[in-house]
Design a protein around this motif. Structure first.
Motif, PDB file in Angstrom:
ATOM      1  N   GLY A 147      64.859 -58.422 -19.006  1.00  0.00           N
ATOM      2  CA  GLY A 147      64.392 -59.757 -19.367  1.00  0.00           C
ATOM      3  C   GLY A 147      64.362 -59.915 -20.881  1.00  0.00           C
ATOM      4  O   GLY A 147      64.357 -58.933 -21.621  1.00  0.00           O
ATOM      5  N   ALA A 148      64.320 -61.147 -21.335  1.00  0.00           N
ATOM      6  CA  ALA A 148      64.416 -61.439 -22.770  1.00  0.00           C
ATOM      7  C   ALA A 148      63.277 -60.812 -23.571  1.00  0.00           C
ATOM      8  O   ALA A 148      63.486 -60.300 -24.670  1.00  0.00           O
ATOM      9  N   LYS A 149      62.077 -60.840 -23.021  1.00  0.00           N
ATOM     10  CA  LYS A 149      60.907 -60.306 -23.731  1.00  0.00           C
ATOM     11  C   LYS A 149      61.090 -58.821 -24.067  1.00  0.00           C
ATOM     12  O   LYS A 149      60.857 -58.393 -25.196  1.00  0.00           O
ATOM     13  N   PHE A 150      61.516 -58.043 -23.077  1.00  0.00           N
ATOM     14  CA  PHE A 150      61.648 -56.606 -23.284  1.00  0.00           C
ATOM     15  C   PHE A 150      62.995 -56.210 -23.885  1.00  0.00           C
ATOM     16  O   PHE A 150      63.123 -55.137 -24.460  1.00  0.00           O
ATOM     17  N   ALA A 151      63.992 -57.054 -23.753  1.00  0.00           N
ATOM     18  CA  ALA A 151      65.317 -56.734 -24.308  1.00  0.00           C
ATOM     19  C   ALA A 151      65.270 -56.647 -25.830  1.00  0.00           C
ATOM     20  O   ALA A 151      66.024 -55.888 -26.436  1.00  0.00           O
ATOM     21  N   GLN A 152      64.375 -57.408 -26.452  1.00  0.00           N
ATOM     22  CA  GLN A 152      64.250 -57.376 -27.907  1.00  0.00           C
ATOM     23  C   GLN A 152      63.444 -56.169 -28.384  1.00  0.00           C
ATOM     24  O   GLN A 152      63.560 -55.770 -29.535  1.00  0.00           O
ATOM     25  N   LYS A 153      62.638 -55.603 -27.510  1.00  0.00           N
ATOM     26  CA  LYS A 153      61.736 -54.521 -27.910  1.00  0.00           C
ATOM     27  C   LYS A 153      62.096 -53.179 -27.303  1.00  0.00           C
ATOM     28  O   LYS A 153      61.364 -52.202 -27.456  1.00  0.00           O
ATOM     29  N   SER A 154      63.221 -53.127 -26.610  1.00  0.00           N
ATOM     30  CA  SER A 154      63.671 -51.875 -26.015  1.00  0.00           C
ATOM     31  C   SER A 154      65.190 -51.901 -25.876  1.00  0.00           C
ATOM     32  O   SER A 154      65.794 -52.968 -25.856  1.00  0.00           O
ATOM     33  N   LYS A 155      65.779 -50.713 -25.775  1.00  0.00           N
ATOM     34  CA  LYS A 155      67.229 -50.629 -25.599  1.00  0.00           C
ATOM     35  C   LYS A 155      67.583 -49.266 -25.013  1.00  0.00           C
ATOM     36  O   LYS A 155      66.898 -48.274 -25.268  1.00  0.00           O
ATOM     37  N   PRO A 156      68.646 -49.204 -24.224  1.00  0.00           N
ATOM     38  CA  PRO A 156      69.082 -47.920 -23.679  1.00  0.00           C
ATOM     39  C   PRO A 156      69.436 -46.962 -24.812  1.00  0.00           C
ATOM     40  O   PRO A 156      70.056 -47.345 -25.802  1.00  0.00           O
ATOM     41  N   TYR A 157      69.017 -45.721 -24.659  1.00  0.00           N
ATOM     42  CA  TYR A 157      69.235 -44.721 -25.697  1.00  0.00           C
ATOM     43  C   TYR A 157      70.248 -43.666 -25.257  1.00  0.00           C
ATOM     44  O   TYR A 157      71.169 -43.356 -25.990  1.00  0.00           O
TER      45      TYR A 157
END
Length: 109
Positions: free
Chosen positions: A43-53
């Protein structure tokens, strides 16, 4: 002076086909495609604050999180995230068994 003929070039198409047959390259491209779906899944909220590593053995995806709070919130939603990932996993033929959230892996680069 001897004339040099350049006739044994490999075409770009042949080169790409050879690369695509390599197991490591296929794996990297498939994982890259999977990472692109994170924004849709989280979702947009978490996409800005997390990313696959990265991906670990056994189908475990490590997600870098901006803060420990984001990691905790995502941890609480882990089952829902795995369900949302399922259609993408099926289309890419990837096995994903677990998600790990780590605030220490976050970088702003």
């Amino acid at each position: 002076m001897q004339k040099i003929l350049y006739t044994d070039f490999i075409s770009t198409e042949e080169l790409i086909n050879d690369l695509m047959e390599q197991k490591e390259v296929k794996k990297a491209i498939t994982r890259s495609n999977l990472y692109k779906f994170w924004a849709r899944v989280a979702g947009a909220k978490f996409a800005q604050k997390s990313k696959p590593y990265s991906m670990l053995a056994g189908g475990i995806m490590v997600i870098a999180c901006e803060t420990p709070i984001v990691a905790q919130e995502l941890l609480l939603k882990k089952t829902q995230l795995l369900v949302k990932f399922k259609p993408y996993l099926d289309s890419l033929n990837i096995k994903l068994t677990d998600l790990r959230f780590d605030a220490k892996k976050w970088s702003t680069d």
